[in-house]
Design an enzyme around this catalytic site. Sequence first.
Site, mmCIF file in Angstrom:
data_model
loop_
_atom_site.group_PDB
_atom_site.id
_atom_site.type_symbol
_atom_site.label_atom_id
_atom_site.label_comp_id
_atom_site.label_asym_id
_atom_site.label_seq_id
_atom_site.Cartn_x
_atom_site.Cartn_y
_atom_site.Cartn_z
ATOM 1 N N PHE A 12 0.829 -1.208 0.000
ATOM 2 C CA PHE A 12 0.000 0.000 0.000
ATOM 3 C C PHE A 12 0.873 1.272 0.000
ATOM 4 O O PHE A 12 0.798 2.108 -0.901
ATOM 5 C CB PHE A 12 -0.926 -0.096 1.217
ATOM 6 N N TYR A 22 6.584 -7.765 15.768
ATOM 7 C CA TYR A 22 6.711 -6.601 14.888
ATOM 8 C C TYR A 22 7.524 -5.500 15.570
ATOM 9 O O TYR A 22 8.508 -5.000 15.016
ATOM 10 C CB TYR A 22 5.320 -6.087 14.506
#
Length: 331
Positions: free
Chosen positions: A19, A158
């Site tokens: 994206f 993450y």
Amino acid sequence: MTPGALTDAHVLVTGGAGFLGSTLCESLLASGARVTCVDDESTGSAANVVAAARIPRFRLVIADVSDLDAADARGGHGRIDVLIHLAATASPVHYLRMPVHTLRSGSAGTMRALELAAEDDARFVLASTSEVYGDAEVTPQPEEYWGNVNPIGPRAVYDESKRFSEAATFAFRRSRDLDVGVVRIFNTYGPRMALDDGRVVTTFLAQAWRGEPLTVQGDGSQTRSFCYVDDTVRALVAMATADEPGPVNVGNPHEITMLELAEQVLKATGSHSEVVHVDLPQDDPARRCPDITRAMETLGWKPEVDLEDGLARTAAWVRDQINGAAPPTGP
Ligand code: UDP
């Protein structure tokens, strides 16, 4: 940023079919750069770069950055001038489902990207994240804040891989004299964000268009600050040519609660969906808001698209996706 600094430069973007990456590739092409987009299509998609691929200065390499071959990285474009490292499993839905892959790409992938940049004496831009601040005890978060991350919690795969990536980037700067720039990107939204990856803006917009309830997690008092993709991309392009190691926060300091976001989404779509409350995920940060003083001073950057405008643009794109009539975007 010096006008024309990227003209004819070879910029390699890892995660370039995602994206954010695909929007960045288009902006770099518009600046006159020659662009190599590397993506393993784990969460990105070649469909995002269809428009970019019409430009001959664009190359797409489908590969995992962790074992990216130098010859493939350079290809016909030759020596790399700037390497922008975006490749990561950035959505909570994906990194909770692929914890080991997330850690591997965050560590081995970043080390490989750093090696490639060092071999070519390129500038290395790391797309880090506001997640390095974890469940922050100070707000807004300045770059000097070291963070509050639970290292064994579900989000750690993450958060810690990005903290490792920052450590690795600064280690290359110290030991190999690599020219680096670290940006810490706060929540970004806009067209091309996958509808099914659980991120709140697109989730709410899709629910609103479908007439489904908007699923606010917890009591909805947790905050985020949402930056429109074009603003984030402008900051990345500025960092690509800046003489600034960072870290620099990149985000929109307009902070809102998830309940307020739900209301704004209903307004933007004219939907009459109800708002329901569901369980709050573990370790969900309570507040997140960037202090962007450093970005303004070092990059001359601040966001320009407000939430109402950005939500309207994203809402139109989500509606087209749902109706299966998405027009091609890009240059
Ligand atoms: N959230 C929500 N409903 C959803 C998805 C997310 O209320 O359907 C909340 C989530 O708990 C978090 C915020 O929205 O507080 C942002 O979540 P997202 O996954 O978009 O990004 P994060 O900032 O957590 O990485």
